[in-house]
Scaffold this active site. Structure first.
Site, short mmCIF file in Angstrom:
data_model
loop_
_atom_site.label_atom_id
_atom_site.label_comp_id
_atom_site.label_asym_id
_atom_site.label_seq_id
_atom_site.Cartn_x
_atom_site.Cartn_y
_atom_site.Cartn_z
N ALA A 63 0.72 -1.10 -0.32
CA ALA A 63 -0.22 -0.43 0.22
C ALA A 63 0.82 1.34 0.25
O ALA A 63 2.04 1.10 0.43
CB ALA A 63 -0.94 0.10 1.13
N GLY A 106 0.38 -4.58 1.27
CA GLY A 106 -1.27 -4.61 0.18
C GLY A 106 -0.95 -5.09 -1.17
O GLY A 106 -2.15 -5.51 -1.59
N GLU A 109 -0.91 -8.74 -0.61
CA GLU A 109 -2.67 -9.34 0.17
C GLU A 109 -3.94 -9.13 -1.20
O GLU A 109 -4.41 -10.44 -1.53
CB GLU A 109 -2.62 -8.04 0.57
N GLU A 129 4.75 -5.63 6.91
CA GLU A 129 3.79 -4.69 7.97
C GLU A 129 4.04 -4.30 9.24
O GLU A 129 4.30 -3.51 9.82
CB GLU A 129 2.40 -4.49 7.82
N1 COA Z 1 4.91 3.78 -1.04
C1 COA Z 1 4.65 4.69 -0.75
N2 COA Z 1 6.03 4.84 -2.29
C2 COA Z 1 7.30 2.94 -1.99
C3 COA Z 1 6.39 1.77 -1.87
C4 COA Z 1 4.86 2.04 -1.17
N3 COA Z 1 5.44 0.64 -0.78
N4 COA Z 1 7.37 1.98 -1.99
C5 COA Z 1 7.85 1.91 -2.26
N5 COA Z 1 7.35 3.39 -2.34
C6 COA Z 1 8.21 4.29 -3.90
C7 COA Z 1 9.65 4.99 -2.68
O1 COA Z 1 9.39 5.66 -1.72
C8 COA Z 1 10.56 5.69 -3.82
O2 COA Z 1 9.90 6.86 -4.09
P1 COA Z 1 11.04 8.19 -4.79
O3 COA Z 1 12.18 8.05 -5.24
O4 COA Z 1 10.00 9.46 -4.91
O5 COA Z 1 11.75 8.67 -3.40
C9 COA Z 1 10.44 4.97 -5.49
O6 COA Z 1 8.98 4.76 -4.91
C10 COA Z 1 11.70 3.67 -5.60
O7 COA Z 1 12.02 2.96 -3.98
P2 COA Z 1 12.45 2.39 -3.75
O8 COA Z 1 12.92 2.26 -2.17
O9 COA Z 1 13.97 3.25 -3.93
O10 COA Z 1 13.36 1.18 -4.80
P3 COA Z 1 14.23 0.00 -5.00
O11 COA Z 1 13.98 -0.94 -6.05
O12 COA Z 1 15.46 0.43 -4.39
O13 COA Z 1 13.01 -0.70 -3.38
C11 COA Z 1 11.50 -1.99 -2.33
C12 COA Z 1 12.31 -1.19 -3.64
C13 COA Z 1 10.59 -2.98 -2.92
C14 COA Z 1 12.08 -3.61 -1.64
C15 COA Z 1 11.61 -0.87 -1.83
O14 COA Z 1 10.49 0.57 -2.35
C16 COA Z 1 10.17 -0.94 -0.46
O15 COA Z 1 11.39 -1.49 0.63
N6 COA Z 1 9.30 -0.55 -0.18
C17 COA Z 1 8.38 -0.60 0.35
C18 COA Z 1 7.92 -2.32 1.07
C19 COA Z 1 7.43 -2.04 2.56
O16 COA Z 1 7.67 -1.52 2.81
N7 COA Z 1 5.77 -2.67 1.68
C20 COA Z 1 4.73 -2.54 3.01
C21 COA Z 1 3.58 -0.76 2.68
S1 COA Z 1 2.31 -2.05 3.65
#
Ligand code: COA
Length: 247
Positions: A63, A106, A109, A129
């Site tokens: 999410a 999410g 999910e 989460e």
């Molecule tokens: N919500 C909002 N923004 C998100 C996001 C999320 N769940 N996941 C990634 N983004 C955004 C980042 O903030 C970043 O934005 P920016 O360029 O404006 O700074 C962009 O997407 C790229 O993310 P980044 O982390 O740089 O990419 P990556 O390829 O290095 O890593 C992930 C990918 C998926 C490992 C990492 O983005 C991540 O851990 N995301 C969150 C995962 C999470 O905890 N999800 C559960 C949510 S309930």
């Protein structure tokens, strides 16, 4: 490049919905949820197979955390994502999730809400989460358990550990693994198999599978009764028998 956050391609027997926020790793925001609701309304009225997929090697990284951080108790009780994912799960025709790369929080999910999940070797799926101070409240705590069993679901939800493609395959969380450039081909091949069958029989099978335990076998009998009277059953069985000269 199409800027819609959910790109929808329609054909007579199926719809492909592609999450399309690559710069945010397809984080599921309110706009995507609203479009998913509109798509569900369409597929409830005119049932077709749904293929859910992502873009740029990511299914969905959860999410949208920017929006999640601003949400308060009353938002949690409204179950913004949970409501949409329940609706997807309950669509009349099968839902196939074609998952490349990350399916987190999410995003995972949403995949759990599908009937059939396939993935690529880069799959990373799970629920981080609790690390963000929240819980997996859009299907993780009940649907993941139903799919992989209590032991593995507990480990995943209580530690936040992500599964690799091999682990997900072994656990039955995904049913097959395909190279990234073959993923959609494989999803369409599954859809082709479904489309070759009787749509009403498929819908009734799905409905029976989703019915509470205590409603069986009554519900199966009721749904089968309708199928036993259907012209399509008569046509398909007659065709089978005549093809083999068993009339
Ligand atoms: N919500 C909002 N923004 C998100 C996001 C999320 N769940 N996941 C990634 N983004 C955004 C980042 O903030 C970043 O934005 P920016 O360029 O404006 O700074 C962009 O997407 C790229 O993310 P980044 O982390 O740089 O990419 P990556 O390829 O290095 O890593 C992930 C990918 C998926 C490992 C990492 O983005 C991540 O851990 N995301 C969150 C995962 C999470 O905890 N999800 C559960 C949510 S309930």
């Amino acid at each position: 490049m199409n800027e819609e956050p959910l790109v929808i391609e329609r054909s007579p027997d199926r719809v492909v919905a592609r999450l399309n926020r690559p710069d945010k790793r397809n984080a599921i925001d309110r706009e995507i949820i609203d479009v998913l609701h509109a798509l569900c309304e369409e597929l409830e009225t005119e049932p077709r197979i749904l293929i859910l997929t992502g873009v740029d090697g990511v299914f969905a990284a959860g999410a949208d955390i920017t929006q999640l951080r601003a949400r308060r108790a009353e938002d949690a009780r409204r179950g913004i994502n949970a409501t949409a994912f329940v609706r997807i799960h309950e669509l009349p025709m099968p839902v196939i999730a074609a998952i490349d790369g990350y399916a987190l929080g999410g995003g995972a999910e949403l995949a759990y809400a599908a009937d059939i999940r396939i993935a690529t070797p880069t799959l990373k799926i799970g629920n981080p989460e609790t690390g963000l101070g929240i819980m997996a409240a859009a299907g993780g705590t009940w649907r993941l358990r139903e799919i992989v069993g209590d032991g593995l679901a507990s480990e995943m939800l209580l530690t936040g550990r992500l599964l690799t493609a091999d682990e997900a395959l072994r656990a039955g969380l995904v049913s097959s693994i395909h190279a990234a450039d073959e993923l959609l081909v494989a999803a369409h091949a599954i859809a082709d198999r479904i489309a070759a069958n009787d749509p009403l029989a498929t819908q009734h099978t799905k409905r029976a599978m989703r019915a509470p335990r205590e409603t069986h076998p009554g519900i199966d009998g009721d749904l089968q009764a309708e199928l036993f009277e259907s012209p399509e059953k008569m046509r398909r069985m007659t065709e089978f028998l005549e093809r083999r000269g068993r009339r």
